[in-house]
Motif scaffolding. Sequence first.
Motif, PDB file in Angstrom:
ATOM      1  N   SER A   1      -5.930 -15.132  -5.279  1.00  0.00           N
ATOM      2  CA  SER A   1      -6.990 -14.281  -4.999  1.00  0.00           C
ATOM      3  C   SER A   1      -6.395 -12.936  -4.958  1.00  0.00           C
ATOM      4  CB  SER A   1      -7.566 -14.579  -3.882  1.00  0.00           C
ATOM      5  OG  SER A   1      -6.831 -14.485  -2.720  1.00  0.00           O
ATOM      6  N   GLY A   2      -5.024 -12.600  -4.557  1.00  0.00           N
ATOM      7  CA  GLY A   2      -4.389 -11.383  -4.623  1.00  0.00           C
ATOM      8  C   GLY A   2      -4.649 -10.926  -3.008  1.00  0.00           C
ATOM      9  N   ARG A   3      -5.215 -11.622  -2.218  1.00  0.00           N
ATOM     10  CA  ARG A   3      -5.442 -11.418  -0.971  1.00  0.00           C
ATOM     11  C   ARG A   3      -3.952 -11.466  -0.039  1.00  0.00           C
ATOM     12  NH1 ARG A   3      -9.238 -14.432   3.555  1.00  0.00           N
ATOM     13  NH2 ARG A   3      -9.131 -12.924   5.337  1.00  0.00           N
ATOM     14  N   PHE A   4      -3.036 -12.431  -0.267  1.00  0.00           N
ATOM     15  CA  PHE A   4      -1.964 -12.646   0.479  1.00  0.00           C
ATOM     16  C   PHE A   4      -0.555 -12.443  -0.238  1.00  0.00           C
ATOM     17  CE2 PHE A   4      -5.252 -15.596   2.114  1.00  0.00           C
ATOM     18  CZ  PHE A   4      -5.541 -14.964   3.386  1.00  0.00           C
ATOM     19  N   GLN A   5       0.308 -11.908   0.318  1.00  0.00           N
ATOM     20  CA  GLN A   5       1.705 -11.662  -0.199  1.00  0.00           C
ATOM     21  C   GLN A   5       2.599 -12.468   0.688  1.00  0.00           C
ATOM     22  OE1 GLN A   5       1.957  -9.557  -2.986  1.00  0.00           O
ATOM     23  NE2 GLN A   5      -0.338  -9.623  -2.647  1.00  0.00           N
TER      24      GLN A   5
ATOM     25  N   ASN B   1      -0.631 -19.791  -1.337  1.00  0.00           N
ATOM     26  CA  ASN B   1      -1.828 -19.959  -1.615  1.00  0.00           C
ATOM     27  C   ASN B   1      -2.645 -21.030  -0.395  1.00  0.00           C
ATOM     28  OD1 ASN B   1      -2.982 -19.067  -4.167  1.00  0.00           O
ATOM     29  ND2 ASN B   1      -0.961 -19.545  -4.708  1.00  0.00           N
TER      30      ASN B   1
ATOM     31  N   ASN C   1       0.772  -1.175  -0.025  1.00  0.00           N
ATOM     32  CA  ASN C   1      -0.048  -0.050  -0.029  1.00  0.00           C
ATOM     33  C   ASN C   1       0.872   1.121   0.030  1.00  0.00           C
ATOM     34  OD1 ASN C   1       0.721   0.559   2.992  1.00  0.00           O
ATOM     35  ND2 ASN C   1      -0.686  -0.726   3.416  1.00  0.00           N
TER      36      ASN C   1
ATOM     37  N   SER D   1       2.333 -13.741  -4.847  1.00  0.00           N
ATOM     38  CA  SER D   1       1.061 -13.288  -4.341  1.00  0.00           C
ATOM     39  C   SER D   1       0.151 -14.445  -4.529  1.00  0.00           C
ATOM     40  CB  SER D   1       0.669 -12.112  -5.397  1.00  0.00           C
ATOM     41  OG  SER D   1       1.221 -11.296  -5.169  1.00  0.00           O
ATOM     42  N   SER D   2      -0.820 -14.725  -3.613  1.00  0.00           N
ATOM     43  CA  SER D   2      -1.841 -15.680  -3.781  1.00  0.00           C
ATOM     44  C   SER D   2      -2.618 -15.433  -5.048  1.00  0.00           C
ATOM     45  CB  SER D   2      -2.734 -15.678  -2.701  1.00  0.00           C
ATOM     46  OG  SER D   2      -3.447 -14.507  -2.333  1.00  0.00           O
TER      47      SER D   2
END
Length: 111
Positions: free
Chosen positions: A71-75, A111, A43, A68-69
């Motif tokens: 879904s883009g939710r996790f790094q 993931n 961010n 990155s996952s």
Amino acid sequence: MCGIFIAIRKDSQSISDLKHLYRRGLSALSFRGPDLQVEKNINKHIYFGQTILSLTGDVSNGTGEHLSSGSGRFQIAFNGEIYNYLDLAKKYLQHLRPGDAGLTDTEVLVN
């Protein structure tokens, strides 16, 4: 071996103001991971960089998207090796193409 570099700005300024310094810090870790260097702004206050030595999987595409996952939710920033990552992918992540040469242990872990 990998190098992990994370910078967090606590003031109200964006990390983009100091990105050149963060990149220099990340470059200093290149001896820990000569195969790939990736960076990402999580961010406006968090800079995330990693140098990668590829032991499992193929990082030759150079995108770092395996950090990155789906879904883009996790790094993830990961320094290690998961020897049974293909078995884990087959068991838990059928959508990730187990057995594909492009699949990495880091991609399975995030993931």
